[in-house]
Design a protein around this motif. Structure first.
Motif: not given
Length: 425
Positions: A230-236, A243-246, A250-252
């Protein structure tokens, strides 16, 4: 004689060195030179794991009399055992007392590869408390958001540049980072392109790899590997935080766009060649992404020749699988790096949210295997390029080995520089 061994000998010849000569830069000293390696940033990503054993391998091959102490951020999840099994003379710092002793005993601090000057504060501490020299090996510069022109970002950049300027050498893992550092006033005595340490990673776990490949009927040279991201690693997910909303949004927004070309490449390879495809992870969040965005969306007939790996693996097993493949493609960086380090073809797809690290493919002669997910014309070339690798594996292998040799020649030069700096201490 392997291509890698030929390349290494040629590289040393270019430098006017022999392997013995390189290692004897300071061998006459009664006390071995000691390096404090600041590396090992995290263990949830096999690429971050690979930085450290890559640099350790280079030091052990080119400067074998040198003693190395690792100052890690994390070596959990069995990574410490993995490192010690491959480098039994390595010392790993585990507490403040050992770190204090390393500051006293070590002659030189080497900051390992990373997404930036990751341990800037630790390098600053070393310089302030010891007055001893340090070098920086294979980093991207600046961090992801440092192109912003806010006062705080400019202050952070100035601080980082100050530490670059105090180094005996700085190797940047992509030439765009080198250009940006110079633009911001960096002027260390040696500032050059220098490959990410992970290119030299040679960790292996052949037993696990062979068992996995046998279980899934994957034959050597008859499959390609594909890595989602994904664009940002969902490290959460692994940190078990909110979850980091922004980033999540963007990932979705982009996940279909960023995986559709990979799916098409899989379909083309399976339907137009006799090869299979292994969908596998580089970090702990990618197994489910691969299933959701790649495997589950494939036509049923194609899925029959696609293997999905549902669990994470460590670097040794991954490398042992990669070197048995015909190549790799996907949205990650360090698995391709490790592939090219072993002469295995590898395609890199990148996007604006990442650092400039992907452009290292330009620096090692692989521009044709680097794609920009934000450029429709570039995206359109991904599937045809992957198919071409599958249809012409010998030619693809030759191209990968040529890049491997470029990397190894530069690695030899960087180790000669490190040796000379150690000799001065």
């Amino acid at each position: 004689m392997t291509p890698a061994s030929i390349s290494r000998r040629q590289a040393l010849g270019i430098l006017g060195l022999s392997a013995l000569g390189a290692s004897r830069l300071f061998a006459a000293e009664s006390k071995p030179k000691r390096i404090l390696l600041r590396s090992s940033w995290q263990t949830i990503n096999i690429g971050d794991i690979a930085h450290t054993p890559g640099v350790l391998r280079l030091i052990s091959e080119y400067l074998p009399e040198t003693e190395v102490t690792l100052w890690p951020s994390k070596v959990d999840n069995g990574v410490d055992e993995l490192l010690m099994a491959n480098f039994p003379q390595l010392r790993i710092i585990k507490d403040k007392k050992q770190l204090s002793a390393a500051f006293d005993d070590c002659d030189f601090l080497l900051h390992g590869s990373g997404a930036s000057l990751v341990a800037e504060n630790d390098v600053r501490r070393w310089a302030k408390e010891t007055g001893k020299p340090y070098g920086i090996y294979g980093i991207t510069f600046p961090p992801k958001k440092s192109h912003q022109t806010t006062a705080s970002s400019e202050k952070e950049l100035a601080s980082a540049v100050e530490m670059l300027n105090g180094a005996r050498f700085v190797y940047f893992r992509d030439s765009r980072s080198l250009a940006f550092a110079k633009e911001k006033g960096a002027h260390a005595p040696i500032m050059q392109f220098g490959p990410d340490g992970a290119f030299a990673c040679d960790l292996r776990d052949d037993a696990k790899a062979d068992a996995f490949l046998k279980k899934h009927d994957l034959e050597t040279g008859k499959f390609l590997c594909c890595i989602p991201r994904l664009r940002y690693t969902p490290s959460w997910i692994y940190k078990k935080t909110d979850v980091e909303p922004d980033k999540h949004a963007r990932n979705e927004e982009m996940k279909e766009h960023d995986h559709a070309p990979l799916r098409q490449a899989i379909i083309d390879v399976v339907t137009k060649t006799d090869m299979k495809v292994l969908v596998c992870p580089e970090d702990q969040t990618q197994m489910q992404i691969g299933k959701e965005m790649l495997v589950d969306k494939l036509p049923a007939a194609v899925r029959k020749r696609v293997v999905w790996r549902p669990n994470y693996w460590l670097t040794g097993e991954a490398v042992s699988v990669y070197i048995r493949s015909a190549g790799l493609f996907g949205n990650e960086m360090h698995s391709p790096i490790m592939c090219i380090g072993h002469g295995v073809p590898a395609v890199v797809c990148r996007w604006a949210e990442q650092t400039t690290k992907g452009y290292m493919w330009d620096d090692i002669g692989l521009s044709d295997w680097l794609f920009d997910m934000d450029d429709p014309a570039s995206v359109a070339k991904i599937a045809p390029t992957v198919l071409n690798i599958a249809q012409h594996p010998a030619a693809a292998k030759e191209k990968a080995v040529a890049a491997q040799h470029r990397v190894e020649a530069i690695q030899a030069e960087t180790m000669a520089v490190l040796g000379r700096e150690l000799a001065k201490t």
